[in-house]
Scaffold this motif. Structure first.
Motif, short mmCIF file in Angstrom:
data_model
loop_
_atom_site.label_atom_id
_atom_site.label_comp_id
_atom_site.label_asym_id
_atom_site.label_seq_id
_atom_site.Cartn_x
_atom_site.Cartn_y
_atom_site.Cartn_z
N PHE B 100 0.83 -1.20 0.00
CA PHE B 100 0.00 0.00 0.00
C PHE B 100 0.87 1.25 0.00
O PHE B 100 0.62 2.21 -0.76
CB PHE B 100 -0.91 -0.03 1.24
N ALA B 101 1.93 1.25 0.83
CA ALA B 101 2.83 2.39 0.90
C ALA B 101 3.54 2.59 -0.45
O ALA B 101 3.64 3.71 -0.95
CB ALA B 101 3.85 2.19 2.02
N THR B 103 2.49 1.78 -3.43
CA THR B 103 1.54 2.32 -4.40
C THR B 103 1.28 3.80 -4.16
O THR B 103 1.30 4.60 -5.09
CB THR B 103 0.21 1.55 -4.31
N SER B 104 1.06 4.16 -2.89
CA SER B 104 0.77 5.57 -2.57
C SER B 104 1.91 6.46 -3.01
O SER B 104 1.69 7.50 -3.64
CB SER B 104 0.58 5.75 -1.06
N ILE B 105 3.13 6.05 -2.67
CA ILE B 105 4.28 6.91 -2.95
C ILE B 105 4.52 7.03 -4.46
O ILE B 105 4.76 8.11 -4.98
CB ILE B 105 5.55 6.36 -2.25
N PHE B 106 4.40 5.90 -5.16
CA PHE B 106 4.69 5.93 -6.59
C PHE B 106 3.61 6.65 -7.39
O PHE B 106 3.88 7.15 -8.49
CB PHE B 106 4.89 4.51 -7.12
N SER B 107 2.39 6.74 -6.84
CA SER B 107 1.29 7.38 -7.59
C SER B 107 1.65 8.81 -7.99
O SER B 107 1.26 9.27 -9.06
CB SER B 107 0.01 7.36 -6.77
N ALA B 108 2.42 9.51 -7.15
CA ALA B 108 2.76 10.90 -7.46
C ALA B 108 3.61 10.99 -8.72
O ALA B 108 3.58 11.99 -9.43
CB ALA B 108 3.50 11.54 -6.29
N TYR B 109 4.37 9.92 -9.00
CA TYR B 109 5.20 9.93 -10.21
C TYR B 109 4.34 9.76 -11.46
O TYR B 109 4.72 10.18 -12.55
CB TYR B 109 6.25 8.83 -10.14
N TRP B 162 8.63 15.40 -3.74
CA TRP B 162 7.36 14.68 -3.50
C TRP B 162 6.94 13.92 -4.76
O TRP B 162 6.48 12.79 -4.70
CB TRP B 162 6.27 15.69 -3.11
N ALA B 165 10.20 11.08 -5.68
CA ALA B 165 10.79 10.14 -4.71
C ALA B 165 10.34 8.71 -5.03
O ALA B 165 11.11 7.76 -4.87
CB ALA B 165 10.39 10.52 -3.29
#
Lengths: 270, 288
Positions: B100-101, B103-109, B162, B165
């Motif tokens: 989950f973490a 996916t959340s982090i990569f979504s911004a890319y 942001w 990353a």
């Protein structure tokens, strides 16, 4: 290493929130009204589910046309890149001919040239032939993906020659090899290339900004960015409603094809 | 393999090379020519020799632009790599929470720079922004991070961090997963603790990955146009006028085609030199 302790769990949740809260804030703002935002800008919950901001977005710009233009451009670029990368990657990986190293070097070298370096001369070139303000001006300059050609070549290097030789003995023309025998063998690479290219160009702001002035060929990122520049004072609920419309399709695609998109990024390392 | 016919490579490769020639090689040459002229797209062009380059360097513009670009880029590259690596180490484990973490982090890319820029412009709004309110609650004064020339480049860099990353996290993650567990087990048997395994085994083995992440992130951040155009328009006091924004401004605001071309070529040269330096740096570190 596999057991997750409580501190790490808390840490992972907090980290996820750093990335998720901004999206949530975007959605919350988009369903507020202007008086609500003025009165209490940081109120965590909206008074009600107010869709007025979305109505204003649809009234102030041709959302459907922008959406269609954006999709058409992104699809056009991705399709063209794949159609050209397969034959080129095949020639570079499998055929022996004079000048191959030079051609490969040229393809790799163009990886280094950013769009911002070439837009001035490309703009004057397209203006000379009357192509600015057309969808072609948004598609053609990205017709070849150096990265895509490189990835197809790398994928084909590990393909045994015997498969291709057998196809030739069966009487397959080179055209048939390139467009009907190779693609099924290249599915993971081509899917990665397609997603990578589609998402990148769907999101692109710079190139449409410099190549178009006409509403009929504008794309969605351009339209949404313009929402902020319209009228007096920034009406954040409207800007955020536009932003939801802009980011939701990409996030949906990401949710559907997460694995392939991650592979696309990881593949570029090899 | 031998081509079936001698002309095969020509038509297989020809279209790609033609596109690359028309849209990459020729434009570079044409930019070189344009950079020697004074032209506003309307009146006839006028040959001025190296005047455009001289103006760029003598006016001090080059230094200002280089400083803004490096403030934004180097900060963003350094922090996105450090944070990306830390995140990769944290989420490199099975389980739904880690997934989950990731996916959340990569979504911004994956979402557009435009979306991210608008989102953060609202979050950082000096009066009504959520982050500004948070800052005030923590006791900072009314913070207009984007309003001061001292903080604006770093606020932009923060937004870039942001956004990207997740990119370095994914690459470091695939680097981590290519390290054989036997190597780590051997180190553990030799008595290396977690910290020592990280410092002596994992980090050195991630060398090639960090070289790749560093180089591509540098190229990526050098092209950060959308955030600047949307969030600061190069200000305040030109503190965020990075190369790509300045080129755009010269071309479409100033209608100075020659000057824009000269800046584009200088920008390209700076990018090539920095990329080269970064690769040499990583190679030498590998050799040690």
């Amino acid at each position: 290493m596999n057991r997750i302790g409580i501190p790490l769990r808390v840490g992972l949740v907090l980290v996820s929130l750093i990335w998720l809260v901004p999206y949530a804030w975007m959605v919350v703002t988009s369903v507020k009204t202007l008086p609500e935002i003025v009165a209490a800008p940081t109120a965590p919950l909206p008074a009600g589910l107010e869709l007025g901001a979305y109505r204003e977005v649809f009234e102030s710009m041709p959302v459907a046309r922008y959406f269609w233009n954006t999709t058409l451009v992104a699809l056009g670029i991705a399709a063209l890149q794949i159609a050209l990368a397969v034959p080129a990657g095949y020639a570079l990986a499998k055929l022996e001919f004079k000048g191959r190293a030079l051609a490969f070097g040229l393809v790799l070298a163009t990886l280094l040239v950013p769009a911002q370096v070439r837009f001035v001369p490309v703009f004057t070139l397209l203006a000379d032939v009357g192509l600015t303000n057309t969808l072609s001006a948004l598609i053609l300059p990205f017709g070849v993906s150096a990265l895509g050609t490189f990835l197809v070549r790398q994928a084909l290097l590990s393909l045994p020659d015997s498969i291709l030789e057998a196809a030739r003995i069966d009487g397959a023309s080179e055209l048939r090899i390139v467009y009907s025998i190779l693609p099924p063998l290249l599915v993971p690479t081509l899917v990665s290339l397609f997603l990578f290219s589609f998402v990148f160009h769907w999101n692109d702001y710079f190139w449409p900004l410099v190549m178009t002035t006409d509403d009929s060929v504008r794309t969605l990122p351009l339209g949404v960015a313009l929402l902020r520049e319209q009228g007096t004072g920034v009406r954040w609920h409207i800007v955020m409603a536009g932003n939801v419309l802009l980011s939701a399709p990409v996030l949906a695609l990401f949710a559907l094809a997460q694995k392939q998109l991650l592979n696309a990024v990881a593949a570029s390392t090899s | 393999m031998r081509p079936a016919r001698r002309t095969d490579p020509l038509w297989l490769l020809g279209p790609s090379l033609l596109f690359l020639f028309v849209f990459v090689v020729y434009p570079l040459g044409h930019a070189l020519r344009l950079s020697l002229y004074d032209w506003d797209l309307l009146t006839p062009e006028r040959y001025v020799g190296l005047e455009n380059y001289r103006a760029l360097f003598e006016s001090g513009d080059f230094c200002t632009i280089l400083q803004s670009t490096l403030s934004v880029s180097l900060t963003a590259v350094a922090f996105s790599m450090l944070i990306g690596l830390a995140l990769a180490l944290a989420v490199n484990r099975p389980g739904r929470l880690a997934a989950f973490a990731r996916t959340s982090i990569f979504s911004a890319y994956v979402v557009s720079w435009v979306s991210v820029a608008l989102l953060w412009l609202w979050l950082l709004d000096a009066d009504a922004g959520l982050v500004s309110a948070f800052g005030r609650a923590l006791g900072f004064e009314r913070a207009g991070l984007l309003a001061s020339p001292h903080t604006a480049p770093f606020a932009i860099a923060g937004v870039v961090v942001w956004k990207i990353a997740g990119y370095s996290m994914v690459l470091f993650l695939s680097g981590l997963q290519s390290i054989p567990t036997s190597v780590l087990e051997a180190a553990a048997l030799d008595g290396a603790g977690a910290w020592q395994r990280l410092r002596r085994v994992v980090l050195p083995l991630l060398g090639p990955t960090s070289a790749f992440v560093g180089t591509t992130s540098l190229i990526l951040t050098f092209q950060a146009f959308d955030v600047v155009r949307i969030m600061t328009q190069g200000g305040p006091v030109r503190s965020t006028t990075v190369f790509v924004y300045s080129i755009y401004e010269q071309m479409f605001v100033g209608l100075r085609v020659g000057r824009a071309s000269a800046e584009a070529l200088v920008f390209f040269a700076v990018l090539l030199v920095l990329t080269g330096l970064e690769l040499v740096f990583h190679q030498r570190r590998q050799a040690l």
